[in-house]
Write an enzyme that holds these catalytic residues in place. Structure first.
Site: not given
Length: 591
Positions: A332-334, A114, A146
């Site tokens: 997965s990536y939150p 991110d 991810s």
């Protein structure tokens, strides 16, 4: 050398990429570990070292001479130099990374994918140990992933990219703006507080620093606006007509089509008219199929909303738990704004992970047997895929971690199921020239509500069969008017505040929980039952003061416009210096 964002993440990456062969040792700074293994990089034999940071390596601050609140005019902070310093000097992170990099030829960055992660990439990459090498950025790579699974990590390793400087610069701009604007207004407010009547309010809330933030203060503004709507609300009397009819010895209470009447005398006229008529007749019977659509794929904002309203968890707690589930490979990536699955997403494979779930395994098996339904179209924001389960919970999770994991799993399965189908029967009746309606709902197929029962359609009492024919006679048993009053709205819940922040562009999926937590920690609001946010006297004074002086400083419009400009910087469509300097000039003029 490969660098992740957290020690636990580094351990998982090393273990999965080395097929369990990595040798682990403790880093000399006492915070990070270092895992080593042999493998191949770009077709050549290589020795790998995997370690991590602990979030940001650097932070932005003013030189020490500007830290004296009494001697430094807050207005100077708009032109004072800002310097990068170690985020936590005790960790000696820069020195630690430099020592581990001494023998490294290549740097591979495994920071979170991110904007903040991209910014940390450059904090690590610009470490003097790397920066002093000629053309050093040609030896710096970026992994994009991810989920913490062997498949995802090995795919990322095969498709390494480069750090994105535009994304990193957008974070640099936000950091500098928040520092200069936040510090100048905070120092002014706090010093002003020492001389004014607002001091009483801050003492009542045990607050010493009266902070301002370009996102934090508009967030508080939403809460105070709702508080004022409640305080200023003037209840209005109205009357409703409540009736009981019978048909073939079955009694029922239909809804009066007119609903509310705001004049008692007129309401009485209607009652008299109905009582005089005494009998009525069915004039229309209709049946139609209705459906309740399944949800879109899960993103961060929806996860925080549901966790607050249904699980009673604050946004900051929710994200802390979700991060832990992610680093342990359960989800997965939150942090994502996307609500659409990628075209190549393995829906069947992810669904099979849950087929052995003790609670929902039977539902999942049925979905697999019947075949998954095409997911509802969502929005692809171009960041991470939606939040999904990545491995089964075999009993290793408990408490909040188990509850968040279960919701993520339920939501994922629900997106692949059929909509809920139900039948609505509506009967319209006339009595004394007034229309009444009774409605019944019967579920035909629960669809996705089988796994999300709290969203199920409540089956209303079936309409008596004797009523389901045009011309059926009805007898009035009782008719009376009931006096009521309109009621004010309730205080904002966290879930409602999150919705407002998303709608007005206040904060990002990563920073929304931070801003809500800040106004709570600063005693600007208190969290009451039902996670409703009630402004304190201090919070009210602060917002009302800005409404009188310059409403734009508390309204969401300025920050929303700034976020749009920062997004243009991140995508390379706007110049970092132009956006930053324009925003600073605007706030300096207001200051």
């Amino acid at each position: 050398l490969m660098v992740a964002e957290k020690p636990m993440l580094a351990d998982s990456i090393a273990n999965l990429l080395s097929n369990g062969q990595a040798r682990k040792r403790k880093g000399w700074n006492g915070v990070c570990s270092v895992s080593e293994y042999d493998g191949q990089f770009n077709g050549r034999n290589a020795k790998f070292k995997v370690t991590s940071t602990c979030g940001h390596v650097m932070s932005l601050d003013f030189p020490s001479k500007y830290n004296n609140w009494e001697r430094v005019d807050p207005a100077e902070l708009y032109s004072a130099p800002a310097v990068k310093i170690e985020a936590n000097a005790k960790m000696k992170m820069n020195e630690f990374l430099a020592s581990e990099a001494k023998t490294a030829d290549i740097l591979v960055l495994w920071l979170d994918c991110d904007k903040e992660g991209e910014n940390i990439c450059f904090e690590v990459g610009l470490n003097p140990m790397f920066k002093n090498r000629p053309d050093f950025m040609s030896d710096v790579y970026r992994a994009h992933f991810s989920a913490i699974t062997e498949k995802d990590l090995k795919a990322a390793m095969k498709n390494l990219g480069r750090p994105d400087q535009n994304m990193a610069l957008s974070v640099d701009a936000r950091q500098e703006l928040d520092l200069r604007i936040g510090c100048s207004f905070t120092r002014f407010q706090t010093k002003f507080n020492c001389k004014s009547s607002i001091k009483w309010a801050s003492k009542k809330t045990k607050s010493t620093v009266i902070s301002y933030g370009p996102c934090q203060t508009p967030t508080l503004g939403f809460c105070v606006t709702r508080h004022d709507q409640i305080v200023q609300f003037k209840p209005e009397s109205y009357w409703v007509l409540k009736t009981t009819f019978s048909c073939d010895s079955q009694t029922f209470s239909p809804e009066w089509q007119r609903g509310r009447i705001f004049d008692a005398e007129i309401a009485k006229l209607f009652v008299d008219r109905i009582k005089k008529s005494h009998t009525g007749v069915v004039v229309d019977v209709s049946k139609k199929e209705a459906r309740k659509e399944r949800p879109c794929a899960l993103n961060t904002v929806e996860l925080m909303r549901v966790a607050s309203s249904s699980l009673g968890l604050s946004p900051s707690t929710t994200m802390h738990v979700a991060e832990s589930l992610y680093t342990q490979g359960y989800i997965s990536y939150p942090r994502t704004e996307t609500t659409a699955y990628p075209a190549n997403f393995d829906l069947n494979g992810t669904l099979k992970i849950l087929s052995g779930d003790r609670k929902w395994g039977s539902v999942v098996s049925q979905v697999l047997a019947e075949g998954i339904k095409r997911p509802k179209s969502g929005v692809d924001k171009g960041d991470h895929p939606p939040i999904t389960p990545m491995r089964a919970n075999t009993g290793g999770l408990s408490g909040d971690m188990a509850r968040i994991y279960e919701y993520v799993s339920q939501h994922f399965v629900a997106t692949l199921m059929k909509p809920c189908i139900y039948e609505v029967t509506t009967v319209k009746m006339m009595c004394g020239e007034e229309q009444f309606t009774i409605q019944g709902k019967n579920v035909v197929d629960p669809g996705f509500t089988a796994i999300m029962p709290w969203l199920g359609v409540e089956e209303e009492c079936s309409v008596p069969k004797s009523l389901q024919q045009v011309g059926a006679k009805i007898e009035l048993q009782d008719a009376q008017i009931q006096a009521r009053e309109t009621t004010p709205p309730g205080y904002l819940t966290e879930a409602e505040l999150i919705t407002l922040m998303e709608k007005h562009g206040i904060g990002t999926d990563a920073s929304i929980p931070v801003h809500i937590n800040t106004i709570t920690q600063r005693n600007y609001v208190t969290v009451e039952s039902g996670r409703r946010l009630v402004p304190t006297r201090l919070g009210q004074c602060l917002v009302r003061g800005y409404w009188k002086v310059d409403p734009e400083l508390v309204l969401p419009t300025m920050r929303a416009e700034l976020e749009e400009q920062l997004n243009l910087v991140a995508s390379g469509k706007a110049d970092y210096h132009d956006v930053k300097n324009h925003a600073l000039k605007m706030f300096e003029m207001k200051f």
